[in-house]
Design a protein around this motif. Structure first.
Motif, PDB file in Angstrom:
ATOM      1  N   PHE A 163      34.003  17.053   1.017  1.00  0.00           N
ATOM      2  CA  PHE A 163      33.223  17.626   2.113  1.00  0.00           C
ATOM      3  C   PHE A 163      33.772  17.086   3.420  1.00  0.00           C
ATOM      4  CE2 PHE A 163      30.084  17.757  -1.375  1.00  0.00           C
ATOM      5  CZ  PHE A 163      29.772  19.115  -1.336  1.00  0.00           C
ATOM      6  N   ASP A 164      33.891  17.976   4.396  1.00  0.00           N
ATOM      7  CA  ASP A 164      34.361  17.555   5.707  1.00  0.00           C
ATOM      8  C   ASP A 164      33.151  17.103   6.522  1.00  0.00           C
ATOM      9  OD1 ASP A 164      35.515  17.157   8.104  1.00  0.00           O
ATOM     10  OD2 ASP A 164      36.316  19.192   8.343  1.00  0.00           O
ATOM     11  N   LEU A 211      34.566  13.282   2.679  1.00  0.00           N
ATOM     12  CA  LEU A 211      33.862  12.589   1.611  1.00  0.00           C
ATOM     13  C   LEU A 211      34.281  13.232   0.297  1.00  0.00           C
ATOM     14  CD1 LEU A 211      30.136  11.698   1.492  1.00  0.00           C
ATOM     15  CD2 LEU A 211      31.119  13.020  -0.360  1.00  0.00           C
ATOM     16  N   THR A 212      34.745  12.417  -0.642  1.00  0.00           N
ATOM     17  CA  THR A 212      35.116  12.960  -1.938  1.00  0.00           C
ATOM     18  C   THR A 212      33.926  12.823  -2.871  1.00  0.00           C
ATOM     19  OG1 THR A 212      37.383  12.308  -1.530  1.00  0.00           O
ATOM     20  CG2 THR A 212      36.812  12.827  -3.797  1.00  0.00           C
ATOM     21  N   VAL A 224      32.213   7.690   1.569  1.00  0.00           N
ATOM     22  CA  VAL A 224      33.222   8.130   2.538  1.00  0.00           C
ATOM     23  C   VAL A 224      34.434   7.214   2.455  1.00  0.00           C
ATOM     24  CG1 VAL A 224      33.709   8.426   4.992  1.00  0.00           C
ATOM     25  CG2 VAL A 224      31.484   9.084   4.079  1.00  0.00           C
ATOM     26  N   ASN A 225      34.158   5.989   2.078  1.00  0.00           N
ATOM     27  CA  ASN A 225      35.196   4.979   2.084  1.00  0.00           C
ATOM     28  C   ASN A 225      35.160   4.193   0.788  1.00  0.00           C
ATOM     29  OD1 ASN A 225      37.192   3.730   3.456  1.00  0.00           O
ATOM     30  ND2 ASN A 225      35.933   3.527   5.324  1.00  0.00           N
ATOM     31  N   PRO A 226      35.377   4.855  -0.347  1.00  0.00           N
ATOM     32  CA  PRO A 226      35.157   4.138  -1.611  1.00  0.00           C
ATOM     33  C   PRO A 226      36.209   3.043  -1.817  1.00  0.00           C
ATOM     34  CG  PRO A 226      36.097   6.290  -2.032  1.00  0.00           C
ATOM     35  CD  PRO A 226      35.870   6.220  -0.560  1.00  0.00           C
ATOM     36  N   PRO A 227      35.897   2.029  -2.599  1.00  0.00           N
ATOM     37  CA  PRO A 227      36.876   0.973  -2.848  1.00  0.00           C
ATOM     38  C   PRO A 227      38.128   1.565  -3.503  1.00  0.00           C
ATOM     39  CG  PRO A 227      34.706   0.377  -3.703  1.00  0.00           C
ATOM     40  CD  PRO A 227      34.637   1.811  -3.294  1.00  0.00           C
ATOM     41  N   PRO A 228      39.299   1.057  -3.169  1.00  0.00           N
ATOM     42  CA  PRO A 228      40.545   1.568  -3.769  1.00  0.00           C
ATOM     43  C   PRO A 228      40.634   1.184  -5.243  1.00  0.00           C
ATOM     44  CG  PRO A 228      40.983  -0.401  -2.461  1.00  0.00           C
ATOM     45  CD  PRO A 228      39.546  -0.050  -2.233  1.00  0.00           C
ATOM     46  N   GLY A 229      41.606   1.798  -5.937  1.00  0.00           N
ATOM     47  CA  GLY A 229      41.781   1.487  -7.356  1.00  0.00           C
ATOM     48  C   GLY A 229      40.596   1.976  -8.146  1.00  0.00           C
ATOM     49  N   CYS A 230      40.061   1.099  -8.976  1.00  0.00           N
ATOM     50  CA  CYS A 230      38.843   1.440  -9.705  1.00  0.00           C
ATOM     51  C   CYS A 230      37.672   1.298  -8.743  1.00  0.00           C
ATOM     52  CB  CYS A 230      38.665   0.497 -10.892  1.00  0.00           C
ATOM     53  SG  CYS A 230      37.051   0.663 -11.682  1.00  0.00           S
ATOM     54  N   HIS A 231      36.899   2.388  -8.552  1.00  0.00           N
ATOM     55  CA  HIS A 231      35.784   2.350  -7.598  1.00  0.00           C
ATOM     56  C   HIS A 231      34.772   1.247  -7.920  1.00  0.00           C
ATOM     57  CE1 HIS A 231      37.205   5.738  -5.555  1.00  0.00           C
ATOM     58  NE2 HIS A 231      36.484   6.705  -6.089  1.00  0.00           N
ATOM     59  N   PHE A 232      34.721   0.851  -9.178  1.00  0.00           N
ATOM     60  CA  PHE A 232      33.689  -0.112  -9.583  1.00  0.00           C
ATOM     61  C   PHE A 232      34.114  -1.566  -9.355  1.00  0.00           C
ATOM     62  CE2 PHE A 232      31.222  -2.336 -13.066  1.00  0.00           C
ATOM     63  CZ  PHE A 232      29.979  -2.202 -12.466  1.00  0.00           C
ATOM     64  N   HIS A 233      35.385  -1.793  -8.954  1.00  0.00           N
ATOM     65  CA  HIS A 233      35.886  -3.175  -9.021  1.00  0.00           C
ATOM     66  C   HIS A 233      35.091  -4.210  -8.223  1.00  0.00           C
ATOM     67  CE1 HIS A 233      38.426  -2.489  -5.323  1.00  0.00           C
ATOM     68  NE2 HIS A 233      38.111  -3.762  -5.157  1.00  0.00           N
TER      69      HIS A 233
END
Ligand SMILES: Nc1ncnc2c1ncn2[C@@H]1O[C@H](COP(=O)(O)OP(=O)(O)O)[C@@H](O)[C@H]1O
Ligand SMILES: Nc1ncnc2c1ncn2[C@@H]1O[C@H](COP(=O)(O)OP(=O)(O)O)[C@@H](O)[C@H]1O
Ligand code: SF4
Ligand SMILES: [Mg+2]
Ligand SMILES: [Mg+2]
Lengths: 351, 349
Positions: free
Chosen positions: A30-31, A49-50, A302-311
């Motif tokens: 979403f923009d 936003l993904t 909007v700014n999720p953590p890189p790599g595994c989102h859960f890390h």
């Protein structure tokens, strides 16, 4: 109390093993940017936003596939793309082999759309308050030109009302004359009116009280058995999912982190998020238990953590976790996306 | 021991154009010092109204029309609005579903906490600020010192609810009323907040009235549970008894209708037919009778009292040893379901 069983639905087999629904690489962004002029004036950049990120899943005929995840994990966005209400930014949705988002001839598209219906969470918002129940239910019949004769259509509406446990005479009433549970029955009757094979239920009982929730869950199961329906059942309530699903997918920040047969997911969860979620849900059968709640909160999508989102919340994280997105891999009957599992840092199966 | 909170025969009425609605009808319960009492019921059962009546904040035109409310033995339902304002915040802390109802968006978190402490405690501004920071540490706000100068919108939902908990506990109240404190939060955050409320109140010996529609939350947090139905008490007892050996047919049905994470998923989920009546349409006799499988003659005519059964109290004629007895078949069905019927058995119908 009337004691209607709510046992696990059995998948209806029709001989073919091809899945009814195949979702490949599904994504949606979403923009969220301000308008172009404001961006220039305020110097703010483009913000996307993904909501859904590379989801693969397939749903077999006659089964109930449940998607669980906390709010904002992308469940409703997936639901809307699967029923044809929201175009995907990436990937495809195939129903019975037909890509519902590819340009098709009008007739083929309509034919596919007739076979998919949706039930929403809020039975108050999803029914037009100014329409009589009969008109609400027959709307899909008219839209798809299924029954042209008025009398015949009225008979069909009466049948549908009986099917969901209401009175055929309720057709003449307005939605506000019904309780929440009854309205959800009306929404189900409407969804059934085009004789679909596949119904997406987005949190169908989340707005209902528990004593009424059991009625609606029982009705959905009963209809599945009688009509051979396939469900995509979306919920944030793990206990409900455990009671209705054949297979379960777990979403975290728009990604599928684990998928397994229901029995396996609940008895032998693989992904650290699934494990912690199962451990943190307040449960009626666990009075006085001591537990370890998951640390932290869901990060900003909007700014999720890189790599595994859960890390950032994961007790097992190690080097690659904040850099590389873990692929969904098979562990026995389950699929999970976790570097620690991949490297065998945790014994995948509890045996 | 004097109860921290005692609600006796509470009656709350809401006058409307179509007549006076009785939102709470003859409700009584006690909360012991240090005890967590869960208040459960379906939406519209009267949970929030009960909480508002206790803190003297009923939305007009709702009014307390009968009964007494005692805080550590003192009546508080007849106090002046200004005396009640003193009690709120000082002796009764409040936590609501939406943390923003308790926080002023225009004030820094630290100032709000410090101000609350200063209103209720005769200490220096510096000591109050220090106490505020200690509270933020205690409720798990990371970098509490620097976060003192943040505004509510700069916190996530879960962190905001932690701040509200700090605010509720700032004046060391004897009772905290929490109305659906985790309903708006994510599942994974809910557990953190429940654990926090439970730990802090236990450490301080604070009593808690925990209002929620979520039986899972109650089962894991409460010592005792009070079940409301249509503004009336259905059952009250120890949490284990109410969850595992419910004595009121409504509670019994409710527990069987809730899916769990450790029951057998192939086992039946029971369903209760119908739904809870609206306030204007509460049936005569027992409010639950149209939905009840065990109802018999008097259920449609008389309103059941509150009868002891085991260590619980239930408002159901199956537990009334005097008066018209239920038919033998009803008694047998109820006993088969695990209800400890106390009424003597009537003749076969
Ligand atoms: N139309 C939209 N515009 C912008 N963001 C959206 C829109 N729809 C959903 N989102 C965002 O996408 C994410 C996923 O939302 P949703 O699919 O509704 O999640 P869920 O149903 O799991 O709660 C959320 O962060 C939500 O805020
Ligand atoms: N101002 C009002 N006018 C009419 N009815 C009201 C008013 N406020 C509350 N009610 C009714 O009182 C009942 C109890 O409400 P409430 O205590 O909020 O229920 P709960 O918190 O258990 O969901 C509900 O039926 C609600 O509709
Ligand atoms: S009093 Fe009668 S109707 Fe009410 S719960 Fe008991 S048996 Fe059922
Ligand atoms: Mg949703
Ligand atoms: Mg309420």
């Amino acid at each position: 109390m009337s004691v209607e069983a709510l046992s696990r639905p059995r998948p209806a087999h029709d001989g073919t093993d091809a899945p009814l629904v195949e979702i490949v690489g599904l994504g949606r962004t979403f923009d969220l940017s301000k308008r172009w002029l404001n961006r220039v004036l305020e110097g703010s950049g483009k913000v996307t936003l993904t909501a859904v990120d590379g989801v693969d899943m397939s749903i077999r005929r006659g089964e109930t596939y449940a998607l669980v995840g906390e709010s904002g994990s992308g469940k409703s966005t997936i639901a809307k793309m699967v029923v044809g209400l929201l175009p995907p930014s990436a990937g495809s949705v195939r129903i019975d082999g037909v890509d519902i988002w590819k340009e098709l001839g009008g007739a083929e598209q309509r034919q596919i759309r007739r076979r998919i219906q949706m039930i929403f969470q809020d039975p108050f918002a999803s029914l037009n308050p100014r329409w009589r129940v009969g008109s609400i239910i027959e709307e899909p019949i008219k839209a798809f030109d299924l029954i042209t004769d008025k009398r015949e259509r009225e008979n069909r509406v009466g049948e549908l009302l009986s099917l969901v446990g209401l009175d055929p005479r309720d057709a003449g009433k307005f939605p506000h004359e019904f309780s929440g549970g009854q309205r959800q029955r009306i929404a189900i009757a409407r969804a059934l009116s085009s004789s679909p094979e596949f119904i997406v239920c987005d949190e169908p009982t989340s707005a209902l009280d528990v004593s009424v929730q059991a009625q609606v869950l029982n009705l959905l199961r009963d209809l599945q058995e009688r009509l051979g329906l396939t469900y995509l059942f979306i919920s944030h309530n793990l206990a409900v999912v455990r009671h209705v699903a054949n297979r379960v997918g777990v979403l975290y920040l728009g990604r599928l982190v684990e998928e397994a047969p229901a029995r396996t997911l609940f008895s032998d969860p693989q992904h650290p998020y699934t494990k912690m979620l199962l451990d943190s849900v307040p449960d009626i059968d666990m009075t006085g238990r001591e537990r370890t709640p998951i640390a932290g909160e869901i990060p900003n999508p909007v700014n999720p953590p890189p790599g595994c989102h859960f890390h950032p919340r994961c007790p097992l994280r190690f080097e690659p976790c904040d850099k590389v997105r873990p692929p969904l891999k098979e562990y026995g009957q389950s699929r999970a996306a976790c570097h620690a599992l991949e490297e065998g840092r945790v014994s995948a199966h509890r045996d | 021991m004097t109860a921290a909170l005692s609600v006796r025969n509470l009656r709350v009425e809401i006058p409307t154009r179509r007549g006076v609605l009785t939102a709470i009808d003859d409700l009584s319960f006690d909360i012991a010092p240090g005890e967590v009492l869960g208040v459960v019921g379906e939406s519209g059962a009267g949970k929030s109204i009960t909480g508002s009546a206790i803190i003297g904040l009923l939305d007009p035109p709702g009014r307390v029309a009968g009964g007494e409310i005692l805080l550590s033995g003192e009546r508080i339902d007849n106090l002046s609005p200004s005396a009640m304002r003193q009690i709120r915040g000082k002796r009764i802390g409040m936590i609501f579903q939406d943390p923003l109802t308790s926080l002023n968006p225009l004030y820094r978190i630290g100032d709000q906490l410090t101000e609350t402490i200063l209103t209720h405690e005769a200490i220096s501004a510096k000591a109050a600020a220090e106490k505020a920071e200690r509270l933020l540490v205690e409720v798990g706000i990371p970098a509490a010192g620097t976060r003192m100068s943040s505004y509510p919108h700069q916190f996530s939902g879960g962190m905001r609810q932690r701040v509200v908990i700090a605010l509720a506990l700032a004046a060391d109240p004897e009772l905290v009323i929490a109305d659906e404190p985790t309903t708006a939060l994510d599942v994974s955050v809910q557990a953190q907040i429940i654990a926090l409320i439970k730990r802090l109140c236990k450490d301080r010996g604070t009593s808690v009235m925990l209002i929620t529609h979520d039986m899972g939350v109650i089962a894991e947090t409460a010592d005792r549970v009070c079940v409301l139905y249509a503004g009336r008490l259905a059952e009250i007892g120890a949490v284990r008894d109410v969850v595992k050996r419910a004595q009121h047919p409504y509670t019994h049905g409710l527990m069987a209708a809730i899916p769990s994470l450790i029951d057998d998923p192939n086992e039946k989920l029971e369903q209760i037919p119908g739904s809870m009546p609206r306030l204007g349409a509460i049936p005569a006799g027992c409010a639950f009778n149209p939905r009840c499988t065990y109802r018999f003659g008097r259920c449609m005519r008389e309103r059941p009292g509150i009868y002891p059964v085991g260590a619980s109290d239930a408002s159901c004629f199956l537990h009334d040893a005097s008066g018209e007895a239920p038919p033998a078949a009803v008694v047998r069905n109820a006993i088969d379901a695990g209800i400890d019927v106390r009424a003597s058995e009537g003749a076969e119908p």
